[in-house]
Design a protein around this motif. Structure first.
Motif, PDB file in Angstrom:
ATOM      1  N   ALA A   1       0.612   3.964   0.177  1.00  0.00           N
ATOM      2  CA  ALA A   1       0.694   3.431  -1.008  1.00  0.00           C
ATOM      3  C   ALA A   1       1.801   3.184  -1.423  1.00  0.00           C
ATOM      4  O   ALA A   1       2.444   2.021  -1.289  1.00  0.00           O
ATOM      5  CB  ALA A   1      -0.211   3.486  -1.957  1.00  0.00           C
ATOM      6  N   ALA A   2       2.757   4.358  -0.809  1.00  0.00           N
ATOM      7  CA  ALA A   2       4.452   4.009  -1.166  1.00  0.00           C
ATOM      8  C   ALA A   2       5.047   2.765  -0.079  1.00  0.00           C
ATOM      9  O   ALA A   2       5.483   1.908  -0.363  1.00  0.00           O
ATOM     10  CB  ALA A   2       5.286   4.791  -1.045  1.00  0.00           C
ATOM     11  N   THR A   3       4.223   2.897   1.007  1.00  0.00           N
ATOM     12  CA  THR A   3       5.267   2.346   1.662  1.00  0.00           C
ATOM     13  C   THR A   3       4.308   0.758   1.910  1.00  0.00           C
ATOM     14  O   THR A   3       4.871  -0.298   1.777  1.00  0.00           O
ATOM     15  CB  THR A   3       4.731   2.514   3.355  1.00  0.00           C
ATOM     16  N   LEU A   4       3.288   0.379   1.141  1.00  0.00           N
ATOM     17  CA  LEU A   4       2.980  -0.852   1.142  1.00  0.00           C
ATOM     18  C   LEU A   4       4.075  -1.743  -0.215  1.00  0.00           C
ATOM     19  O   LEU A   4       3.851  -2.537  -0.017  1.00  0.00           O
ATOM     20  CB  LEU A   4       0.530  -0.701   0.875  1.00  0.00           C
ATOM     21  N   ARG A   5       3.826  -0.654  -0.699  1.00  0.00           N
ATOM     22  CA  ARG A   5       4.666  -0.950  -2.139  1.00  0.00           C
ATOM     23  C   ARG A   5       5.856  -1.196  -2.248  1.00  0.00           C
ATOM     24  O   ARG A   5       6.953  -2.586  -1.825  1.00  0.00           O
ATOM     25  CB  ARG A   5       4.874  -0.084  -3.348  1.00  0.00           C
ATOM     26  N   GLN A   6       6.897  -0.289  -1.140  1.00  0.00           N
ATOM     27  CA  GLN A   6       7.938  -0.649  -1.329  1.00  0.00           C
ATOM     28  C   GLN A   6       8.214  -2.316  -0.328  1.00  0.00           C
ATOM     29  O   GLN A   6       9.184  -2.379  -0.146  1.00  0.00           O
ATOM     30  CB  GLN A   6       8.938  -0.133  -0.765  1.00  0.00           C
ATOM     31  N   GLU A   7       7.626  -1.535   1.662  1.00  0.00           N
ATOM     32  CA  GLU A   7       7.537  -2.258   2.431  1.00  0.00           C
ATOM     33  C   GLU A   7       6.785  -3.911   2.700  1.00  0.00           C
ATOM     34  O   GLU A   7       7.493  -4.592   3.315  1.00  0.00           O
ATOM     35  CB  GLU A   7       7.959  -0.849   3.564  1.00  0.00           C
ATOM     36  N   VAL A   8       6.213  -3.398   2.173  1.00  0.00           N
ATOM     37  CA  VAL A   8       5.174  -4.712   2.632  1.00  0.00           C
ATOM     38  C   VAL A   8       5.378  -6.384   1.757  1.00  0.00           C
ATOM     39  O   VAL A   8       4.919  -7.010   1.536  1.00  0.00           O
ATOM     40  CB  VAL A   8       3.521  -3.626   2.826  1.00  0.00           C
ATOM     41  N   VAL A   9       4.334  -5.350   0.296  1.00  0.00           N
ATOM     42  CA  VAL A   9       4.401  -6.334  -0.882  1.00  0.00           C
ATOM     43  C   VAL A   9       5.637  -6.754  -0.914  1.00  0.00           C
ATOM     44  O   VAL A   9       5.656  -7.994  -1.747  1.00  0.00           O
ATOM     45  CB  VAL A   9       4.271  -5.718  -1.926  1.00  0.00           C
TER      46      VAL A   9
END
Length: 145
Positions: free
Chosen positions: A2-10
């Motif tokens: 979830a943190a990776t999605l929020r910080q790197e993907v979104v």
């Protein structure tokens, strides 16, 4: 994840719709993280609420032809066994609710039984809300934090 999605993907997703979908995945991951590690603490609170209901209803139902009350948990039980007990107790509570709706009881007794059932349901609902991820409806619909 979830943190990776929020910080790197979104931040690298161009459309609002796609960002909204990413936030939907983050929400689901947060919900799963809170619920997948069915700990003794998580199931224990549910069983404690069932036991409190049992303790409250036992004197009210003594000598009555009511369905069986929830069973107490043993300390040595595994999480899987406690989950099975919780589910069986929920079946017993459902039977008690149905019995209460069909039984001919003194009005004061019926009201007290209903009050205890509502207290139990309120406690379980509070536990559900406390162990659920914070909704991300705004992020999912707008694609922005």
């Amino acid at each position: 994840m979830a943190a990776t999605l929020r910080q790197e993907v979104v931040p690298h997703v161009d459309t609002e719709f796609a960002r909204g979908q990413a936030f939907g995945v983050i929400y689901m991951l947060n919900s799963i993280a809170l619920r997948t590690s069915w700990s003794l603490e998580f199931v224990g609170e549910q069983l404690a609420a069932q036991q409190a209901l049992c303790d409250a209803l036992a004197p009210l139902l003594a000598g009555r032809d009511a369905p069986p009350l929830p069973q107490a948990a043993t300390n040595a039980a595994s999480v899987d066994a406690l989950q099975a007990l919780r589910d069986e107790n929920e079946n017993r509570i459902c039977a008690l609710i149905q019995w209460h709706g069909a039984a001919t009881l003194d009005a004061a007794l019926a009201a007290e039984i209903e009050r205890q059932l509502r207290l139990y349901m309120d406690r379980q609902l509070r536990h559900e809300l406390q162990t659920s991820a914070r909704p991300m409806f705004a992020e999912m619909s707008s694609g922005a934090e």
